[in-house]
Design a protein around this motif. Structure first.
Motif, PDB file in Angstrom:
ATOM      1  N   ALA A 365       0.803  -1.221   0.000  1.00  0.00           N
ATOM      2  CA  ALA A 365       0.000   0.000   0.000  1.00  0.00           C
ATOM      3  C   ALA A 365       0.838   1.274   0.000  1.00  0.00           C
ATOM      4  N   SER A 366       2.143   1.155   0.295  1.00  0.00           N
ATOM      5  CA  SER A 366       2.996   2.346   0.369  1.00  0.00           C
ATOM      6  C   SER A 366       4.441   1.966   0.094  1.00  0.00           C
ATOM      7  N   ASP A 367       5.251   2.992  -0.163  1.00  0.00           N
ATOM      8  CA  ASP A 367       6.681   2.741  -0.355  1.00  0.00           C
ATOM      9  C   ASP A 367       7.306   2.164   0.911  1.00  0.00           C
ATOM     10  N   THR A 368       6.824   2.607   2.081  1.00  0.00           N
ATOM     11  CA  THR A 368       7.372   2.091   3.336  1.00  0.00           C
ATOM     12  C   THR A 368       7.093   0.607   3.485  1.00  0.00           C
ATOM     13  N   GLU A 369       5.879   0.196   3.203  1.00  0.00           N
ATOM     14  CA  GLU A 369       5.529  -1.224   3.270  1.00  0.00           C
ATOM     15  C   GLU A 369       6.315  -2.025   2.244  1.00  0.00           C
ATOM     16  N   ARG A 370       6.466  -1.450   1.060  1.00  0.00           N
ATOM     17  CA  ARG A 370       7.202  -2.126  -0.017  1.00  0.00           C
ATOM     18  C   ARG A 370       8.680  -2.271   0.357  1.00  0.00           C
ATOM     19  N   ALA A 371       9.258  -1.225   0.905  1.00  0.00           N
ATOM     20  CA  ALA A 371      10.671  -1.267   1.290  1.00  0.00           C
ATOM     21  C   ALA A 371      10.912  -2.306   2.384  1.00  0.00           C
ATOM     22  N   ARG A 372       9.975  -2.409   3.319  1.00  0.00           N
ATOM     23  CA  ARG A 372      10.141  -3.397   4.392  1.00  0.00           C
ATOM     24  C   ARG A 372      10.079  -4.815   3.841  1.00  0.00           C
ATOM     25  N   LEU A 373       9.227  -5.063   2.874  1.00  0.00           N
ATOM     26  CA  LEU A 373       9.168  -6.386   2.238  1.00  0.00           C
ATOM     27  C   LEU A 373      10.480  -6.714   1.539  1.00  0.00           C
ATOM     28  N   ILE A 374      11.015  -5.749   0.822  1.00  0.00           N
ATOM     29  CA  ILE A 374      12.282  -5.954   0.124  1.00  0.00           C
ATOM     30  C   ILE A 374      13.404  -6.158   1.134  1.00  0.00           C
ATOM     31  N   CYS A 375      13.370  -5.402   2.215  1.00  0.00           N
ATOM     32  CA  CYS A 375      14.343  -5.569   3.283  1.00  0.00           C
ATOM     33  C   CYS A 375      14.267  -6.986   3.861  1.00  0.00           C
ATOM     34  N   ASP A 376      13.063  -7.469   4.120  1.00  0.00           N
ATOM     35  CA  ASP A 376      12.895  -8.831   4.635  1.00  0.00           C
ATOM     36  C   ASP A 376      13.488  -9.854   3.671  1.00  0.00           C
ATOM     37  N   PHE A 377      13.236  -9.659   2.383  1.00  0.00           N
ATOM     38  CA  PHE A 377      13.723 -10.602   1.377  1.00  0.00           C
ATOM     39  C   PHE A 377      15.244 -10.631   1.332  1.00  0.00           C
ATOM     40  N   ILE A 378      15.869  -9.457   1.294  1.00  0.00           N
ATOM     41  CA  ILE A 378      17.330  -9.402   1.208  1.00  0.00           C
ATOM     42  C   ILE A 378      17.971  -9.881   2.505  1.00  0.00           C
ATOM     43  N   ALA A 379      17.417  -9.477   3.648  1.00  0.00           N
ATOM     44  CA  ALA A 379      17.993  -9.884   4.935  1.00  0.00           C
ATOM     45  C   ALA A 379      17.972 -11.395   5.092  1.00  0.00           C
ATOM     46  N   GLY A 380      17.013 -12.061   4.504  1.00  0.00           N
ATOM     47  CA  GLY A 380      16.928 -13.509   4.597  1.00  0.00           C
ATOM     48  C   GLY A 380      17.860 -14.249   3.663  1.00  0.00           C
TER      49      GLY A 380
END
Length: 401
Positions: A365-380
């Motif tokens: 729904a937002s860039d913040t939500e999108r960035a957190r998803l991408i962060c989760d993906f890369i951190a994993g």
């Protein structure tokens, strides 16, 4: 040695008195609640990935250097040893130790620094908070819920093993004064408030100090293997120096690898014995009769003696100057930072993530939500997977260019 196996202390965590889990679970006839937490962590995907995540030396530089997984196992062994001697719950100490690095990015602290920079405008990145996200949301193995559904005490220990995050007035403390509190505290699925202003259990404090002991001893070992330092360089270094002098004096002609191991094991033993003695005295001074007394003690009770704490800081300074900031370490660090940075920028611009991750990013729904998803993906990601994805995306682009 029989006294070491004595009854649990009154200030130790008691699995039968746990504050529970978010999702109800039937009692196990063979395992305590903290044993179940430990087992859930060990069987998680995030735990397996630690075998391919950097500790200090990148995983592909040699098969004998520590990874996040081998470091974690060493921390858990030391935590159990200290917990046993102090009559704490060994299983809770072990569970927290096993989970303490689940939130780390690929490429060690280098990846974490980049991720924090990239996420600065979206709430930042903190590996302890990321570990909480892993165990409460990102692990999706169970039919009835996301996450591992760990007990309150294990979640508290993962988040607060290094101490409180805020004071009684709600102000950030410790390193968070300068960095600011990471986002997400109000969104942690826990059976009760994790009480950010109090200290964690003695079991969590034990896991934290075991982490320090393991770092110091094993980074010396890996640095010797890598040829960054020699044993002779350590003779005047605080904490390690007296042990090195003893070993070189007693076994001057022993092969270097065995001298190094003798130094390492003596350093670990000395540190653990110091922690047990100093912590016993600190606990006796406060005389806690419950875990709540521990949480409101106003200070960490699992600790080094003052002399060892000062020497330990001197050893850390030596390692920082001669190992962590050496060009042999920093050159691949710079390369790995570029990998993480370019992956994040690419995914934010294109949303070209695989499978469910791409669908979730596009639906955000937002860039913040999108960035957190991408962060989760890369951190994993593991180190090899991050390199593989980077090569797939950028080598192809360079060829086309």
């Amino acid at each position: 040695m029989s006294s070491i196996m004595s009854e649990r202390a009154p200030y130790a965590s008691d699995p039968s008195q746990s504050r529970g889990r978010v999702h109800g679970a039937s009692l196990s006839p063979t395992r305590s609640e903290y044993q179940r937490d430990r087992d859930r962590i060990i069987h998680s995907t995030a735990f397996r990935r630690l075998q391919h995540k950097t500790q200090v030396f990148l995983h592909h530089e040699g098969q004998h250097y520590r990874t996040r997984l081998t470091h974690t196992l060493e921390v858990s062994q030391m935590a159990r040893s200290i917990a046993r001697a102090l009559r704490l719950d060994e299983d809770l100490a072990e569970a927290i130790a096993l989970a303490h690095d689940l939130g780390h990015t690929p490429f060690g602290h280098a990846g974490e620094r980049v991720m924090n920079e990239k996420m600065a405008q979206f709430g930042g990145f903190d590996h302890n908070m990321q570990a909480i996200r892993v165990v409460t949301r990102l692990e999706n193995r169970y039919a009835e819920h996301d996450g591992l559904n760990l007990t309150w005490e294990t979640l508290e220990g993962i988040l607060k093993h290094n101490g409180p995050l805020i004071d009684g007035a709600g102000n950030a403390v410790g390193r968070y004064v300068g960095e600011g509190l990471p986002v997400g505290f109000g969104d942690i699925p826990a059976s009760e408030d994790l009480q950010l202003s109090t200290y964690a259990s003695l079991e969590a404090q034990t896991a934290a100090i075991a982490d320090d002991i393991a770092y110091n001893a094993h980074d010396i070992d890996d640095a010797l293997r890598a040829g960054l330092i020699r044993l002779g360089d350590l003779v005047d270094v605080p904490l390690a120096g007296p042990i090195v002098r003893q070993v070189l004096s007693r076994w001057p002609d022993l092969e270097r690898s065995r001298q190094a191991h003798e130094v390492q094991r003596r350093l670990i033993t000395q540190n653990i014995e110091d922690v047990i003695a100093a912590s016993t005295a600190a606990i006796a001074e406060i005389a806690p009769t419950s875990t709540d007394d521990v949480r409101h003690a106003g200070k960490t009770l699992i600790r080094f003696s003052d002399e060892t704490a000062e020497a330990e800081q001197g050893l850390k300074r030596f390692l920082f100057d001669n190992v962590y900031r050496s060009e042999a370490v920093m050159a691949p660090v710079r390369q790995s930072q570029a990998v993480v940075s370019e992956l994040f920028d690419h995914y934010m611009a294109t949303l070209d993530l695989p499978g469910r991750w791409g669908a979730a990013a596009r639906a955000a729904a937002s860039d913040t939500e999108r960035a957190r998803l991408i962060c989760d993906f890369i951190a994993g990601m593991t180190d090899p997977f991050a390199l593989e994805q980077h090569a797939r995306l950028f080598d192809a682009a360079r060829r086309l260019g």
